[in-house]
Structures are given as structure tokens and as C-alpha cells.
Motif scaffolding. Structure first.
Motif, PDB file in Angstrom:
ATOM      1  N   LYS A   1      -4.688   7.355   2.370  1.00 11.45           N
ATOM      2  CA  LYS A   1      -3.457   6.563   2.834  1.00 11.45           C
ATOM      3  C   LYS A   1      -3.906   5.164   2.645  1.00 11.45           C
ATOM      4  O   LYS A   1      -3.298   4.378   2.359  1.00 11.45           O
ATOM      5  CB  LYS A   1      -2.759   7.170   3.994  1.00 11.45           C
ATOM      6  CG  LYS A   1      -1.841   6.128   4.278  1.00 11.45           C
ATOM      7  CD  LYS A   1      -0.963   6.820   5.500  1.00 11.45           C
ATOM      8  CE  LYS A   1       0.261   5.970   5.935  1.00 11.45           C
ATOM      9  NZ  LYS A   1       1.279   6.236   4.978  1.00 11.45           N
TER      10      LYS A   1
ATOM     11  N   LYS B   1      -4.461   3.720  -0.845  1.00 10.00           N
ATOM     12  CA  LYS B   1      -3.234   3.531  -1.471  1.00 10.00           C
ATOM     13  C   LYS B   1      -2.579   2.223  -0.780  1.00 10.00           C
ATOM     14  O   LYS B   1      -2.051   1.515  -1.551  1.00 10.00           O
ATOM     15  CB  LYS B   1      -2.199   4.702  -1.402  1.00 10.00           C
ATOM     16  CG  LYS B   1      -2.856   5.946  -2.320  1.00 10.00           C
ATOM     17  CD  LYS B   1      -2.136   7.139  -2.264  1.00 10.00           C
ATOM     18  CE  LYS B   1      -2.746   8.119  -2.925  1.00 10.00           C
ATOM     19  NZ  LYS B   1      -2.062   9.566  -2.634  1.00 10.00           N
ATOM     20  N   THR B   2      -2.443   2.291   0.352  1.00  8.00           N
ATOM     21  CA  THR B   2      -1.680   1.120   1.201  1.00  8.00           C
ATOM     22  C   THR B   2      -2.431  -0.085   0.750  1.00  8.00           C
ATOM     23  O   THR B   2      -1.698  -1.139   0.828  1.00  8.00           O
ATOM     24  CB  THR B   2      -1.848   1.534   2.627  1.00  8.00           C
ATOM     25  OG1 THR B   2      -1.254   2.752   2.927  1.00  8.00           O
ATOM     26  CG2 THR B   2      -1.149   0.269   3.620  1.00  8.00           C
ATOM     27  N   PHE B   3      -3.778  -0.080   0.768  1.00  9.31           N
ATOM     28  CA  PHE B   3      -4.513  -1.524   0.654  1.00  9.31           C
ATOM     29  C   PHE B   3      -4.987  -1.894  -0.891  1.00  9.31           C
ATOM     30  O   PHE B   3      -5.536  -2.665  -1.034  1.00  9.31           O
ATOM     31  CB  PHE B   3      -5.490  -1.621   1.951  1.00  9.31           C
ATOM     32  CG  PHE B   3      -5.080  -1.833   3.222  1.00  9.31           C
ATOM     33  CD1 PHE B   3      -4.595  -2.977   3.618  1.00  9.31           C
ATOM     34  CD2 PHE B   3      -5.096  -0.639   4.097  1.00  9.31           C
ATOM     35  CE1 PHE B   3      -4.008  -3.115   4.832  1.00  9.31           C
ATOM     36  CE2 PHE B   3      -4.660  -0.693   5.252  1.00  9.31           C
ATOM     37  CZ  PHE B   3      -4.195  -1.919   5.783  1.00  9.31           C
ATOM     38  N   ARG B   4      -4.813  -0.692  -1.631  1.00  7.03           N
ATOM     39  CA  ARG B   4      -5.140  -1.033  -2.787  1.00  7.03           C
ATOM     40  C   ARG B   4      -6.844  -1.261  -3.054  1.00  7.03           C
ATOM     41  O   ARG B   4      -7.107  -2.243  -3.752  1.00  7.03           O
ATOM     42  CB  ARG B   4      -4.180  -1.599  -3.858  1.00  7.03           C
ATOM     43  CG  ARG B   4      -2.892  -1.430  -3.689  1.00  7.03           C
ATOM     44  CD  ARG B   4      -1.926  -2.190  -4.647  1.00  7.03           C
ATOM     45  NE  ARG B   4      -0.725  -1.768  -4.672  1.00  7.03           N
ATOM     46  CZ  ARG B   4       0.413  -2.418  -4.529  1.00  7.03           C
ATOM     47  NH1 ARG B   4       0.215  -3.599  -4.193  1.00  7.03           N
ATOM     48  NH2 ARG B   4       1.470  -1.897  -4.559  1.00  7.03           N
TER      49      ARG B   4
END
Length: 143
Positions: A94, A97-100
């Protein structure tokens, strides 16, 4: 007990989540042991380990608790870490994905969150449990 080395080698072969989960559980274990040792000094002397001459007493109590309770808890921490690994792996995904960010950066972020939350947990436990009989010590920049 078979020592720490086989357990750590097993842990290092597992996904990052198991390693992080073991870290959290070890920090919580250490936090409980520090709090118990701290409160033992406070109860016995009325002083905190930060008061002059109390640090060696605190370290002796902590060492005894670490060798006894800490050793007993190590296999339980490893087992709990293995059980919690999927949750930590999901959190790591997570963060990625959230902060790439790549996995290494996400893992670093997760370790920072673990460190801050562990320190906060230990500090709050000490304050709530009465570990500062004369109130919390002044902040270093206010001395």
C-alpha cells in the motif's frame, strides 16, 4: 533454546513483512521491559533512572529482565511475526502504491513509522504508568 542465529537466518529468508513484524514485536517487547525496569527503579527508590546514580541500577534490572523474560519471549515473537507478515506485506504494498515509490523506499518509510510509533508507545507507557514521580523531565532545549 537453540539461540538467536537460526531464528534470524529463517527470518532473513522471509518476505520483508516478516522482518518488519519481528521488528515491531521486538520493539514492543523492549518497550515493556524498559517500562517494567524503569517503574521498578521508581518504586524502589522514588527516583527515575535519569536521576544521578540511578542509571546503573536501571541497567542491571533491565539486563536481568532481558535475559529472563526477553529470552522466553523470543520464540513467541518469531511465531507472531510469521503470523503477522501478510499484514505487513500488504501495508508495504500500500505504501508503494500510494506514494509511487520502489520497495526499498517504502520499506524505509515503514521502518521510520515503526520507530516513531515504538518510541511514542514507550514514552506514553512511562508517563501513564507514573514513571516520572516529579513530573516529566524538562525538554532539552528548555533546561
Amino acid at each position: 533454546m537453540h539461540g538467536v542465529e537460526p531464528q534470524l537466518s529463517l527470518l532473513s529468508s522471509l518476505p520483508s513483512g516478516a522482518f518488519a513484524a519481528y521488528g515491531v514485536l521486538s520493539n514492543l517487547n523492549a518497550g515493556v521491559l524498559v517500562t517494567m525496569s524503569w517503574l521498578t527503579v521508581v518504586k524502589q527508590t522514588g527516583l527515575t533512572p535519569l536521576d544521578p546514580g540511578m542509571w546503573p541500577r536501571f541497567l542491571g534490572i533491565y539486563a536481568a529482565m532481558y535475559v529472563s523474560i526477553g529470552s522466553i519471549m523470543r520464540p513467541l515473537r518469531l511465531t507472531a511475526a510469521l503470523a503477522a507478515a501478510p499484514f505487513f506485506n500488504a501495508f508495504l504494498d500500500k505504501l508503494q502504491k500510494t506514494f509511487r515509490v520502489n520497495k526499498a523506499v517504502a520499506f524505509g518509510m515503514m521502518l521510520c513509522l515503526i520507530a516513531v510509533s515504538s518510541f511514542t508507545f514507550i514514552s506514553c507507557m512511562l508517563v501513564v504508568a507514573g514513571g516520572f514521580p516529579n513530573g516529566p523531565p524538562p525538554l532539552p532545549w528548555k533546561r
